[in-house]
Design a protein around this motif. Structure first.
Motif, PDB file in Angstrom:
ATOM      1  N   GLY A  50      -3.839   1.586  -0.155  1.00 14.82           N
ATOM      2  CA  GLY A  50      -3.473   1.784  -1.615  1.00 14.82           C
ATOM      3  C   GLY A  50      -1.722   0.660  -1.973  1.00 14.82           C
ATOM      4  O   GLY A  50      -1.981   0.660  -1.085  1.00 14.82           O
ATOM      5  N   MET A  51      -1.686   0.671  -3.274  1.00 18.62           N
ATOM      6  CA  MET A  51      -1.058   0.170  -3.428  1.00 18.62           C
ATOM      7  C   MET A  51      -0.570   0.448  -4.299  1.00 18.62           C
ATOM      8  O   MET A  51      -1.594   0.743  -5.630  1.00 18.62           O
ATOM      9  N   ILE A  52       0.865  -0.022  -4.996  1.00 17.06           N
ATOM     10  CA  ILE A  52       1.519   0.327  -6.731  1.00 17.06           C
ATOM     11  C   ILE A  52       2.114  -0.758  -6.592  1.00 17.06           C
ATOM     12  O   ILE A  52       3.377  -0.810  -5.341  1.00 17.06           O
ATOM     13  N   ILE A  53       2.214  -1.279  -7.567  1.00 16.87           N
ATOM     14  CA  ILE A  53       3.167  -3.335  -7.323  1.00 16.87           C
ATOM     15  C   ILE A  53       3.836  -2.471  -9.308  1.00 16.87           C
ATOM     16  O   ILE A  53       3.103  -2.388  -9.784  1.00 16.87           O
ATOM     17  N   GLN A 102      -1.463  -8.017  -7.269  1.00 19.33           N
ATOM     18  CA  GLN A 102      -2.635  -7.864  -6.507  1.00 19.33           C
ATOM     19  C   GLN A 102      -3.175  -8.028  -5.672  1.00 19.33           C
ATOM     20  O   GLN A 102      -3.239  -7.540  -4.485  1.00 19.33           O
ATOM     21  N   CYS A 103      -3.866  -9.413  -6.109  1.00 15.95           N
ATOM     22  CA  CYS A 103      -4.328  -9.961  -5.362  1.00 15.95           C
ATOM     23  C   CYS A 103      -3.517 -10.685  -4.018  1.00 15.95           C
ATOM     24  O   CYS A 103      -4.531 -10.145  -3.424  1.00 15.95           O
ATOM     25  N   LYS A 104      -3.003 -11.620  -4.467  1.00 13.87           N
ATOM     26  CA  LYS A 104      -1.668 -11.419  -3.230  1.00 13.87           C
ATOM     27  C   LYS A 104      -1.249 -10.007  -2.001  1.00 13.87           C
ATOM     28  O   LYS A 104      -2.081 -10.903  -1.121  1.00 13.87           O
ATOM     29  N   GLU A 105      -1.189  -9.355  -2.672  1.00 12.49           N
ATOM     30  CA  GLU A 105      -0.891  -8.048  -1.487  1.00 12.49           C
ATOM     31  C   GLU A 105      -1.796  -7.562  -1.033  1.00 12.49           C
ATOM     32  O   GLU A 105      -2.110  -7.408   0.553  1.00 12.49           O
ATOM     33  N   LYS A 108      -2.679 -10.008   1.390  1.00  7.44           N
ATOM     34  CA  LYS A 108      -2.045  -9.893   2.145  1.00  7.44           C
ATOM     35  C   LYS A 108      -2.441  -8.919   3.828  1.00  7.44           C
ATOM     36  O   LYS A 108      -1.991  -8.871   4.805  1.00  7.44           O
ATOM     37  N   ILE A 109      -3.029  -7.473   3.024  1.00  9.63           N
ATOM     38  CA  ILE A 109      -2.760  -6.409   3.442  1.00  9.63           C
ATOM     39  C   ILE A 109      -4.728  -6.637   4.040  1.00  9.63           C
ATOM     40  O   ILE A 109      -4.492  -5.595   5.106  1.00  9.63           O
ATOM     41  N   GLY A 110      -5.415  -7.450   4.108  1.00  6.61           N
ATOM     42  CA  GLY A 110      -6.999  -7.286   4.334  1.00  6.61           C
ATOM     43  C   GLY A 110      -7.718  -6.613   3.451  1.00  6.61           C
ATOM     44  O   GLY A 110      -8.946  -7.067   4.253  1.00  6.61           O
ATOM     45  N   TYR A 111      -7.585  -6.705   2.521  1.00  9.79           N
ATOM     46  CA  TYR A 111      -8.681  -6.880   1.790  1.00  9.79           C
ATOM     47  C   TYR A 111      -9.586  -7.821   1.267  1.00  9.79           C
ATOM     48  O   TYR A 111      -8.909  -9.055   1.121  1.00  9.79           O
ATOM     49  N   ASP A 112     -10.954  -8.141   1.212  1.00  7.57           N
ATOM     50  CA  ASP A 112     -11.525  -9.416   0.395  1.00  7.57           C
ATOM     51  C   ASP A 112     -12.040  -9.261  -0.891  1.00  7.57           C
ATOM     52  O   ASP A 112     -12.679  -9.863  -1.937  1.00  7.57           O
TER      53      ASP A 112
END
Length: 146
Positions: A50-53, A102-105, A108-112
């Motif tokens: 996951g991510m928090i930006i 969010q899209c950029k990250e 970068k980590i492999g989600y499409d």
């Protein structure tokens, strides 16, 4: 944007536990709730895909975007859960910048694929998701948020 034309904020992923607590406090301000995402849950989510930006004005967090890893039995994707901006900085473009980051990250980590929900009656949110970001709504679930 008017009053926000010269607003200089920084957007970056959050990994520091102290900042997770700051996000939690910001959630309480934004939604006037004492029931934010538990910090331990957020930390675990970020540690597992996951991510928090965060959007920062100087060192103060003024907005955030929270996503967690999703899996539908076939594909993995990023599930966008929360996007919030401090009431003083709404309509400043921060929400849109957070979603673009969010899209950029995610890439970068492999989600499409990034999925998210929104309430079509919340017009500001709908405008951002559909009109500005080009989201496609393919499913309507009645009373999703209770």
């Amino acid at each position: 944007m008017g009053q926000f034309e010269n607003l200089s904020f920084t957007i970056r992923p959050i990994h520091d536990v102290k900042e997770f607590f700051e996000v939690s406090e910001l959630e309480k301000i934004i939604w006037e709730s004492d029931d934010p995402v538990p910090v331990a849950h957020a930390v675990t989510s970020v540690d597992n895909g996951g991510m928090i930006i965060g959007a920062f004005l100087d060192d103060k967090i003024i907005g955030f975007q929270y996503s967690f890893a999703g899996f539908n039995g076939i594909n993995t994707y990023l599930c966008s859960y929360l996007l919030g901006v401090h009431p003083e900085y709404r309509i400043s473009g921060i929400g849109e910048q957070l979603k673009l980051a969010q899209c950029k990250e995610a890439l970068k980590i492999g989600y499409d694929l990034v999925t998210w929900t929104y309430d079509p009656l919340e017009t500001v949110n709908a405008n951002l998701n559909i009109k500005k970001l080009g989201g496609v709504c393919s499913t309507y679930i009645e009373n999703y948020y209770g």
